[in-house]
Write an enzyme that holds these catalytic residues in place. Structure first.
Site, PDB file in Angstrom:
ATOM      1  N   ALA A  64      35.754  47.675  34.872  1.00  0.00           N
ATOM      2  CA  ALA A  64      34.400  47.090  35.136  1.00  0.00           C
ATOM      3  C   ALA A  64      34.250  47.569  36.778  1.00  0.00           C
ATOM      4  O   ALA A  64      35.188  47.483  37.326  1.00  0.00           O
ATOM      5  CB  ALA A  64      34.047  45.684  34.789  1.00  0.00           C
ATOM      6  N   GLY A 109      38.323  47.012  32.057  1.00  0.00           N
ATOM      7  CA  GLY A 109      37.232  47.399  30.860  1.00  0.00           C
ATOM      8  C   GLY A 109      37.451  48.848  30.191  1.00  0.00           C
ATOM      9  O   GLY A 109      36.920  48.907  29.121  1.00  0.00           O
ATOM     10  N   GLU A 112      39.876  48.252  27.800  1.00  0.00           N
ATOM     11  CA  GLU A 112      38.987  47.483  26.484  1.00  0.00           C
ATOM     12  C   GLU A 112      37.961  48.372  25.809  1.00  0.00           C
ATOM     13  O   GLU A 112      37.791  48.280  24.657  1.00  0.00           O
ATOM     14  CB  GLU A 112      38.320  46.027  27.171  1.00  0.00           C
ATOM     15  CG  GLU A 112      39.316  45.195  27.699  1.00  0.00           C
ATOM     16  CD  GLU A 112      38.423  44.150  28.651  1.00  0.00           C
ATOM     17  OE1 GLU A 112      38.030  44.417  29.627  1.00  0.00           O
ATOM     18  OE2 GLU A 112      38.689  42.940  28.117  1.00  0.00           O
ATOM     19  N   GLU A 132      42.745  42.227  34.948  1.00  0.00           N
ATOM     20  CA  GLU A 132      41.938  41.224  35.461  1.00  0.00           C
ATOM     21  C   GLU A 132      42.287  39.858  36.365  1.00  0.00           C
ATOM     22  O   GLU A 132      41.820  39.205  37.057  1.00  0.00           O
ATOM     23  CB  GLU A 132      41.128  40.621  34.181  1.00  0.00           C
ATOM     24  CG  GLU A 132      40.108  41.768  33.851  1.00  0.00           C
ATOM     25  CD  GLU A 132      40.718  42.873  32.783  1.00  0.00           C
ATOM     26  OE1 GLU A 132      41.756  42.726  32.755  1.00  0.00           O
ATOM     27  OE2 GLU A 132      40.029  43.434  32.174  1.00  0.00           O
TER      28      GLU A 132
HETATM   29  N1  DAK Z   1      35.371  49.254  40.217  1.00  0.00           N
HETATM   30  C1  DAK Z   1      34.681  49.842  41.319  1.00  0.00           C
HETATM   31  N2  DAK Z   1      34.952  50.893  42.036  1.00  0.00           N
HETATM   32  C2  DAK Z   1      36.260  51.474  41.661  1.00  0.00           C
HETATM   33  C3  DAK Z   1      37.260  50.872  40.699  1.00  0.00           C
HETATM   34  C4  DAK Z   1      36.460  49.607  39.858  1.00  0.00           C
HETATM   35  N3  DAK Z   1      37.049  49.019  38.799  1.00  0.00           N
HETATM   36  N4  DAK Z   1      38.424  51.350  40.457  1.00  0.00           N
HETATM   37  C5  DAK Z   1      38.320  52.421  41.585  1.00  0.00           C
HETATM   38  N5  DAK Z   1      37.243  52.379  42.327  1.00  0.00           N
HETATM   39  C6  DAK Z   1      36.633  53.524  43.167  1.00  0.00           C
HETATM   40  C7  DAK Z   1      37.715  52.955  44.569  1.00  0.00           C
HETATM   41  O1  DAK Z   1      37.034  51.834  45.140  1.00  0.00           O
HETATM   42  C8  DAK Z   1      37.482  54.210  45.368  1.00  0.00           C
HETATM   43  O2  DAK Z   1      36.332  54.176  45.951  1.00  0.00           O
HETATM   44  P1  DAK Z   1      35.960  54.626  47.511  1.00  0.00           P
HETATM   45  O3  DAK Z   1      36.768  54.033  48.189  1.00  0.00           O
HETATM   46  O4  DAK Z   1      36.487  56.167  47.532  1.00  0.00           O
HETATM   47  O5  DAK Z   1      34.517  54.810  47.729  1.00  0.00           O
HETATM   48  C9  DAK Z   1      37.495  55.332  44.333  1.00  0.00           C
HETATM   49  O6  DAK Z   1      37.189  54.494  43.151  1.00  0.00           O
HETATM   50  C10 DAK Z   1      38.771  55.874  44.021  1.00  0.00           C
HETATM   51  O7  DAK Z   1      39.823  54.738  43.876  1.00  0.00           O
HETATM   52  P2  DAK Z   1      41.112  54.606  44.798  1.00  0.00           P
HETATM   53  O8  DAK Z   1      41.216  55.408  46.015  1.00  0.00           O
HETATM   54  O9  DAK Z   1      41.659  53.276  44.779  1.00  0.00           O
HETATM   55  O10 DAK Z   1      42.100  55.463  44.044  1.00  0.00           O
HETATM   56  P3  DAK Z   1      43.599  55.275  43.770  1.00  0.00           P
HETATM   57  O11 DAK Z   1      44.225  56.517  42.896  1.00  0.00           O
HETATM   58  O12 DAK Z   1      44.249  54.961  45.259  1.00  0.00           O
HETATM   59  O13 DAK Z   1      43.892  54.125  42.868  1.00  0.00           O
HETATM   60  C11 DAK Z   1      43.541  52.866  40.876  1.00  0.00           C
HETATM   61  C12 DAK Z   1      43.427  54.202  41.444  1.00  0.00           C
HETATM   62  C13 DAK Z   1      42.719  52.928  39.514  1.00  0.00           C
HETATM   63  C14 DAK Z   1      45.116  52.157  40.555  1.00  0.00           C
HETATM   64  C15 DAK Z   1      42.777  51.619  41.873  1.00  0.00           C
HETATM   65  O14 DAK Z   1      41.261  52.172  42.193  1.00  0.00           O
HETATM   66  C16 DAK Z   1      42.413  50.428  41.147  1.00  0.00           C
HETATM   67  O15 DAK Z   1      43.512  49.702  41.222  1.00  0.00           O
HETATM   68  N6  DAK Z   1      41.313  50.220  40.643  1.00  0.00           N
HETATM   69  C17 DAK Z   1      40.884  48.982  40.274  1.00  0.00           C
HETATM   70  C18 DAK Z   1      41.302  49.035  38.743  1.00  0.00           C
HETATM   71  C19 DAK Z   1      40.869  47.444  38.249  1.00  0.00           C
HETATM   72  O16 DAK Z   1      41.202  46.466  38.899  1.00  0.00           O
HETATM   73  N7  DAK Z   1      40.154  47.470  37.102  1.00  0.00           N
HETATM   74  C20 DAK Z   1      40.091  46.187  36.626  1.00  0.00           C
HETATM   75  C21 DAK Z   1      38.581  45.908  36.882  1.00  0.00           C
HETATM   76  S1  DAK Z   1      38.392  44.296  36.373  1.00  0.00           S
HETATM   77  C22 DAK Z   1      33.533  40.525  32.473  1.00  0.00           C
HETATM   78  C23 DAK Z   1      34.398  40.891  31.652  1.00  0.00           C
HETATM   79  C24 DAK Z   1      35.126  41.673  31.808  1.00  0.00           C
HETATM   80  C25 DAK Z   1      35.163  42.349  32.938  1.00  0.00           C
HETATM   81  C26 DAK Z   1      34.172  42.143  33.775  1.00  0.00           C
HETATM   82  C27 DAK Z   1      33.278  41.185  33.628  1.00  0.00           C
HETATM   83  N8  DAK Z   1      32.175  39.322  32.160  1.00  0.00           N
HETATM   84  C28 DAK Z   1      32.455  38.834  30.703  1.00  0.00           C
HETATM   85  C29 DAK Z   1      31.455  39.111  32.959  1.00  0.00           C
HETATM   86  C30 DAK Z   1      36.347  43.297  33.444  1.00  0.00           C
HETATM   87  C31 DAK Z   1      36.710  43.508  34.378  1.00  0.00           C
HETATM   88  C32 DAK Z   1      37.493  44.614  34.994  1.00  0.00           C
HETATM   89  O17 DAK Z   1      37.531  45.573  34.172  1.00  0.00           O
END
Ligand code: DAK
Length: 258
Positions: A64, A109, A112, A132
């Site tokens: 997400a 997400g 998921e 998460e």
């Molecule tokens: N959201 C927004 N931007 C993201 C992103 C994300 N999930 N993942 C990556 N990006 C963006 C980075 O901020 C970066 O942007 P700039 O800095 O270039 O502007 C760009 O994509 C490239 O990412 P990185 O520079 O970080 O690339 P790397 O190769 O170094 O790393 C990575 C790749 C995938 C390992 C890393 O980006 C990372 O850890 N990303 C976050 C992964 C993550 O934590 N995903 C889970 C998100 S939480 C809900 C229920 C469920 C959810 C939400 C609400 N409700 C019931 C309300 C679900 C939540 C999730 O999914």
């Protein structure tokens, strides 16, 4: 649509989540578009298999959109959760087969989303994970429910509680991915799988999908009863007549119902 692309060829739709700058992270707008697009797809007779993927070579969906969630209130979070619930349930229940072509990160997400598809084909560079709890939330787009159903409670708890990312081969080993292929072969592999399905009875596949989806969420007796009813329904189709007649006449069946 702003965040999704769709190409339809030979009854196969390739839907691409197209936000490469954020590794295809799912914001509310994209979730709403997924719901809208799959609502259209479920009505389309010219689409029998959908392949869902992410743009670029690095990421399927990196979760997400954290930049949208960071300042969201509890009410906004609930709305986002409901959008994902609707969109992912739609994918899970469309009459078509949906294959996730996982071409890189499938995190949060994104994992998921892949799990709401019928089948997951992973590229060698795919990485799956539920990060998460490291962000102070829990998987909320179905992860606490679909992951244990796919890989078992113990493995799901380990993945969710540790936030460990696993590679494609480990995902295959635990049953999260159906296959692992070279990245350059990913779409072709999915299309070959789709072609096999297109040569079978599409309505029969839809009935089997429903029997599996509903049957695995109920007790065995109710599931078997549902299966018997859907089995009976299949007997009313032209495909059943053609499929069985073709077998007896030793020719290839021409199955067309959908
Ligand atoms: N959201 C927004 N931007 C993201 C992103 C994300 N999930 N993942 C990556 N990006 C963006 C980075 O901020 C970066 O942007 P700039 O800095 O270039 O502007 C760009 O994509 C490239 O990412 P990185 O520079 O970080 O690339 P790397 O190769 O170094 O790393 C990575 C790749 C995938 C390992 C890393 O980006 C990372 O850890 N990303 C976050 C992964 C993550 O934590 N995903 C889970 C998100 S939480 C809900 C229920 C469920 C959810 C939400 C609400 N409700 C019931 C309300 C679900 C939540 C999730 O999914």
């Amino acid at each position: 649509m702003k965040n999704l692309l769709m190409e339809v060829e030979n009854e196969v739709a390739v839907v691409t989540i197209n936000r490469p700058k954020s590794l295809n992270a799912l914001n509310s707008e994209t979730l709403a578009e997924i719901n809208e697009l799959f609502t259209e797809i479920e009505k389309r007779k010219d689409i029998r298999v959908v392949i869902l993927t992410g743009s670029g070579e690095k990421s399927f969906v990196a979760g997400a959109d954290i930049s949208e969630m960071v300042n969201a209130s509890s009410q906004e979070g609930r709305i986002m959760g409901m959008l994902a619930y609707e969109a992912f349930s739609k994918i899970e229940n469309v009459p078509q087969v949906v294959i996730a072509a996982v071409n890189g990160f499938a995190l949060g997400g994104g994992c998921e989303l892949a799990m709401s598809c019928d089948i997951r084909v992973a590229a060698e560079n795919a990485k799956f994970g539920q990060p998460e709890v490291g962000l102070g939330i829990l998987p909320g787009f179905g992860g606490t429910q679909r992951l244990p159903r796919l890989v078992g409670k113990g493995r799901a708890k380990e993945l969710i509680f540790t936030t460990d990312m696993i590679d494609a081969n480990e995902a295959y080993r635990i049953g999260l991915a159906n296959k692992v292929v070279k990245q350059e072969e990913l779409l072709d592999t999915c299309k070959e799988m789709a072609a096999k399905m297109l040569s079978k009875g599409s309505f029969a596949i839809t009935l089997a999908k429903q029997a599996i989806n509903v049957g695995t969420e109920t007790d065995l007796a109710s599931g078997l009863q549902l299966e018997a009813n859907l089995f009976g329904l299949a007997f009313s189709t032209g495909d059943k007549k053609e499929g069985m007649t073709a077998f007896l006449e030793k020719r290839k069946a021409d199955l067309t119902d959908f």
